[in-house]
Enzyme design. Structure first.
Site, short mmCIF file in Angstrom:
data_model
loop_
_atom_site.label_atom_id
_atom_site.label_comp_id
_atom_site.label_asym_id
_atom_site.label_seq_id
_atom_site.Cartn_x
_atom_site.Cartn_y
_atom_site.Cartn_z
CB ILE A 70 77.38 57.35 6.01
CG1 ILE A 70 76.22 58.29 5.63
CG2 ILE A 70 76.98 55.90 5.90
CD1 ILE A 70 75.75 58.13 4.20
N GLY A 71 78.03 59.98 8.19
CA GLY A 71 78.62 61.31 8.17
C GLY A 71 78.18 62.14 9.35
N GLY A 90 78.14 66.34 10.11
CA GLY A 90 78.46 67.69 9.67
C GLY A 90 78.18 68.73 10.73
N GLY A 92 74.33 68.37 11.69
CA GLY A 92 73.73 67.12 12.08
C GLY A 92 74.38 65.90 11.47
CB VAL A 125 74.61 62.18 6.76
CG1 VAL A 125 74.00 61.60 5.49
CG2 VAL A 125 74.64 63.70 6.69
CG ASP A 184 79.30 75.59 2.94
OD1 ASP A 184 80.51 75.91 2.89
OD2 ASP A 184 78.86 74.76 3.74
#
Length: 1005
Positions: A697-698, A700, A703, A705, A821
């Site tokens: 689903i992601g 970044g 890494g 997700v 962040d």
């Protein structure tokens, strides 16, 4: 079979009674049937306590005595149930009340689509469903309710186009569709409603852009036309003068252009006209014959020319609101003669000449705002004769003379702001102690006199810089307990700084620079735990710097320059979270604290010949390069011993961390699982969910997700898999450890929950709670690209949730945590859109609150605070800056790097505001509903505060959270707590003069 409960029997007994009543309806009087229907209605709505007195009675007409019921000839004709906490839908059997002509259900919790069940109420003439939770379109056959005279659907969630069938309801005299989500074109068929007297279409910004419908002039009986915020464009047609019955016209908050038609002010019956917040230009018509006018609001346009002299002839006028235009010339003298006048807002124009001296003499004036003009002469003497005046806001003019003595007897005053004028004389004695006075701002004048012993108990802000005040600061200053801002710079104050000043525990900003103060600084200042800014520069202060200054938890700006302070700099000053410190031009000696051996402080210690530093980063000699009596053998020995103790403590800390790390490990031949709470998953269930790409689903910077169903029944967790590239292996290992160690130690509702972590020789996995609605960034992008709306209430709730998480990290964790962040993609949303802060890979613990210098800048473009980018020095204010960018994203809809001319969003917003542009125009389309406008303006302003260039001028996250919580409720003149919290945030910074926290309200800042 189990025995029926008492509640079960009661429900079925009541139902049996109703069945029997209906089954014998033919043999009972009509009134008894209606009573039974009402009892059934009460039970259908789950017996709300507000109508608990509705009970069955042997008297068949008893219900006609209930206050919510109106009967004629023992038959129900009206049902009035506003604000009764009613839930659910409207049942069909309600139309069993065969003579029902009026139904009022406003301000409840009724859901569903428009209730077509009411079509069977054949005699219905009055229907009020406003302020509920209806959704969907208005039915295309609504004209079935052909007898309706009053239809109020305002403040719901109706959507789609307004059906043409509305134009067939020929008996309508009132139609209110305000504050919904209607789209499509304006319904021209409304022009067919010949009996219409009140029409409200306001605050439906999704209407297609359209010109003012000329056909509306057919509505010859129309008295009220409410069309603010309906996406009107073009000019107001001259034929609006044909609407002879018009009494109230509101076309504000649209995109209208051109001149105001002269015919408008020739309407004899016109009472109020609101055309504010458009793009109108030209002059206000000079002939005003609408003698019944009580209110005029033409603010926030581009109108030029003079205020018509005819305004002074309007004997019933109560409000004249013309701010934010380009009006010039004098204010009509006749304005002061109007006995009904309560509200005068003419600020931010080019008005000149003197103020009408009779203002307030014949009327109970409440609002008087004429700031940012070119006015001369004296303030009117009678402003508060009516005893209702809330504020005198006249800053940034060329006014002269003294303050009216009558202001000393005006207990209604909340604010006096006359900065930047040429006023002289002393302050009326009674003004200092005025009962409700919260803000007294008199800087940049030529006032004289001494400070009083007593001030108003409510005084929170006193600004008196750049005047001619003299004398000593009284010891009774300890009684000014609510003072949060005290700015007395550049006067002629003398004597010492009294120790009693330290009793002001609420003080946020203390500015006594450029005076003639002498003696030592107070040593007992530990009670200044809220102090953010301290400036005592350019006095004649002597003695040493108190060690206690280093323990002030909120101090961000310290300026003691150009005094005669001597001795060494206390090492405790190195613990300050300040990013600005100036001790230059004194008589200080010895080493500067090593925390300041940084280029960011290169000018902080100049003109102190006895000071030295351990590096060349500051403009001081290197310690030891010449004889330095302050560095003796015992001091070196102490330094070595301290270093050894520090190394030992760090070693013990590392050992204990490793012990804790090992405590919860679950061993596997290939994987180690560390649990931080009771787990419902196994290593196998996690690994099986990472196979293939279907659950990804992601992706970044560190890494992928995955969404993993750990039970097979929709019980999801989120798994972050750290990439294992050899080139990045060491850095990623540090990132992994940082995130695990941080999240394993903190627990908060607004911080994403780390359930466990898994390690193998080749991979690192973090297992989090799953957030159903993904990231805030995802929803903001949906709005930008596909028009899917994340409405303002959700955005505001997200802002508060994220602020709660960051506030916990900064103020309630020991040691505090800096995220480094903070960005919209790291704000995750659960199924109810509650926000949680995530991704702590860059988080940095602060040891005892010390600012820390990082080896490299990390973060995301557009969110990085300028001081972090330039000096790599961090404290909590870098997170505040990033959060401010998120607030600007939420309000404007822009991306963090989407300013203009290669500027970031934060830079663009600051420049946009400084240039005097309208905040309303900066807000994101689709969410700037008028009902949320003040709140959105508040949050935009707070975003500006958080993204100031100088870190000391940014609020803390605790103050940010308090301001957001206060903004959850509309601010008014009496909301002193909200004003006080905003005062904390604005600190020393001078915001743009003019209205803030709501476009029509100067008093709020």
């Amino acid at each position: 079979m189990s025995k029926p409960t008492a509640g079960f029997l009661k429900i079925h007994f009541n139902a049996l009674v109703l069945i029997l009543l209906f089954s014998h309806a033919s043999s009972q009087p009509h009134a008894a049937q209606e009573q039974a229907i009402l009892i059934n209605l009460k039970q259908y709505w789950q017996n709300p306590s507000s109508i608990s007195h509705w009970t069955l009675s042997a008297n068949s007409t008893n219900h006609c005595s209930w206050p919510e019921i109106t009967c004629i000839n023992n038959s129900v004709t009206a049902l009035g149930l506003p604000n009764k906490n009613i839930n659910g839908t409207i049942p069909s059997f309600i139309c069993g009340l065969q003579n029902l002509a009026s139904l009022d259900l406003n301000y409840n919790y009724i859901i569903g689509e428009f209730p077509k069940t009411l079509y069977n109420c054949s005699k219905l003439e009055y229907l009020d469903l406003s302020q509920n939770y209806f959704v969907g379109p208005i039915p295309h056959d609504i004209n079935t309710l052909g007898r309706l005279q009053y239809l109020n659907l305002m403040v719901n969630n109706f959507s789609g186009e307004v059906p043409a069938a509305i134009g067939s309801l020929q008996e309508l005299s009132t139609l209110l569709l305000v504050k919904n989500q209607f789209s499509g074109p304006l319904l021209l068929e409304i022009s067919n409603l010949s009996k219409l007297e009140i029409l409200g279409l306001a605050d439906n910004s999704e209407f297609m852009p359209s010109k003012f419908p000329s056909s509306f002039t057919n509505l010859t009986k129309l008295k009220t036309l409410w069309m603010s915020g309906t996406n009107l464009t073009g000019e107001i047609p001259e034929i609006i003068g044909d609407m002879k019955a018009l009494e109230a016209l509101d076309l504000s908050k649209n995109a209208l252009t051109g001149e105001i038609p002269k015919a408008l002010f020739l309407l004899k019956n016109l009472k109020v006209v609101y055309l504010s917040n458009n793009k109108l230009f030209g002059e206000i018509p000079q002939v005003i014959q609408a003698s019944n006018l009580t209110g005029i609001d033409l603010s926030q346009n581009s109108l030029t020319g003079r205020i018509p002299s005819d305004v002074g002839k309007l004997e019933k006028l109560s409000s004249l609101v013309l701010f934010d235009n380009q009006l010039s010339g004098e204010i009509p003298e006749g304005l002061g003669q109007i006995s009904t006048l309560t509200d005068v807002r003419l600020f931010s124009n080019r008005l000149s000449g003197t103020l009408p001296q009779d203002l307030g003499r014949y009327s109970m004036l409440e609002r008087f705002e004429v700031c940012s003009n070119r006015l001369t002469g004296m303030l009117p003497k009678h402003l508060c004769d009516g005893g209702k005046l809330l504020g005198v806001v006249a800053f940034d003019n060329n006014l002269t003379g003294e303050l009216p003595t009558s202001l000393g007897n005006c207990d209604s005053l909340v604010m006096v702001d006359v900065r930047q004028n040429g006023l002289t004389g002393s302050i009326p004695s009674g003004l200092w102690t005025s009962l409700n006075l919260s803000k007294l701002m008199i800087s940049d004048n030529m006032f004289t006199g001494e400070l009083p012993r007593k001030v108003s108990d409510n005084l929170s802000r006193l600004e008196m810089s750049n005047n001619r005040f003299f004398g000593e600061i009284p010891v009774d200053v300890k009684l000014w307990r609510n003072l949060s801002v005290f700015n007395a710079s550049n006067n002629f104050f003398s004597g010492t700084i009294p120790g009693e000043l330290t009793a002001l525990s609420s003080v946020q900003v203390l500015l006594l620079d450029r005076n003639q103060l002498h003696g030592s600084l107070p040593s007992d200042i530990i009670s200044w735990n809220s102090l953010a800014t301290l400036n005592l520069s350019q006095n004649q202060l002597s003695g040493q710097i108190p060690e206690a200054i280093g323990f002030l938890p909120s101090l961000n700006l310290l300026d003691l320059s150009k005094n005669q302070i001597s001795g060494q700099i206390p090492p405790q000053l190195g613990q300050l979270k300040s990013s600005f410190i100036n001790l230059s031009s004194n008589h200080l000696v010895g080493n500067i604290p090593k925390e300041f051996e940084n280029g960011a402080y290169s000018n902080s210690f100049l003109n102190n010949p006895g000071l030295c530093a351990g590096t060349t980063n500051v403009n001081l000699r290197i310690c030891g390069s010449q004889k330095n009596p302050n560095l003796s053998y015992p001091r070196i020995l102490i330094w070595i011993s301290s270093t050894a103790v520090l190394v030992l403590c760090l070693s013990v800390s590392f050992f204990l961390s490793e012990v804790c790390w090992q405590r919860n490990r679950v061993l596997d031949p290939e994987w180690e699982l560390t649990a931080f709470q009771m787990l419902t998953f196994t290593i196998k269930s996690i690994l099986s969910g990472l196979e293939g790409q279907k659950n990804k689903i992601g992706d970044g910077g560190s890494g992928e997700v995955y969404r993993v169903d750990i039970t097979g029944n929709g019980d999801f967790v989120a798994v972050k898999k750290i990439r294992n590239k050899i080139k990045l292996e060491r850095e990623l290992e540090k990132e992994f450890q940082a995130e695990v160690m941080t999240l394993s130690r903190i627990k908060h509702l607004n911080i994403v929950k780390l359930m466990g972590c898994m390690s193998s020789k080749d991979s690192k996995l973090l297992v989090y709670e799953y957030m159903e609605n993904g990231s805030l960034d995802l929803w903001l992008n949906k709005h930008r690209t596909s028009g899917i709306i994340l409405d303002w209430p959700k955005r505001f709730r997200i802002a508060i949730g994220a602020a709660q998480g960051l506030c916990y990290m900064h103020h309630d964790c020991s040691p505090p945590i800096i995220h480094r962040d903070v960005k919209s993609s790291n704000i995750l949303l659960d199924s109810e859109f509650n926000a949680k802060v995530a991704d702590f890979g860059l988080a940095k613990m602060l040891i005892k609150g010390k600012p820390t210098t990082m080896s490299a800048v990390a973060g995301s473009i557009g969110y990085i605070a300028p001081e972090y980018a330039h000096t790599r020095r961090i404290n909590e204010k870098v997170d505040v800056f990033s959060f401010g960018v998120i607030l600007l994203e939420l309000t404007t809809g822009r991306k963090p790097d989407q300013g203009d001319e290669n500027r970031s969003l934060a830079e663009w917003a600051q420049r946009y505001y400084e240039q005097g542009n309208s905040i309303f125009d900066a807000l994101a389309e689709g969410i700037k509903k008028p009902c949320h406008l003040n709140q959105m303006c508040n949050v935009f302003k707070l975003g500006l505060c958080c993204t100031r260039t100088l870190p000391p001028l940014r609020p803390s996250m605790r103050d940010v959270l308090q301001i957001l919580v206060q903004s959850a409720h509309p601010l008014d003149y009496q909301s002193k707590s909200a004003e006080k919290e905003f005062d904390k945030a604005v600190s020393l910074q001078k915001l743009k003069d003019g209205p803030t926290f709501g476009p029509n309200n100067v008093y709020s800042v």
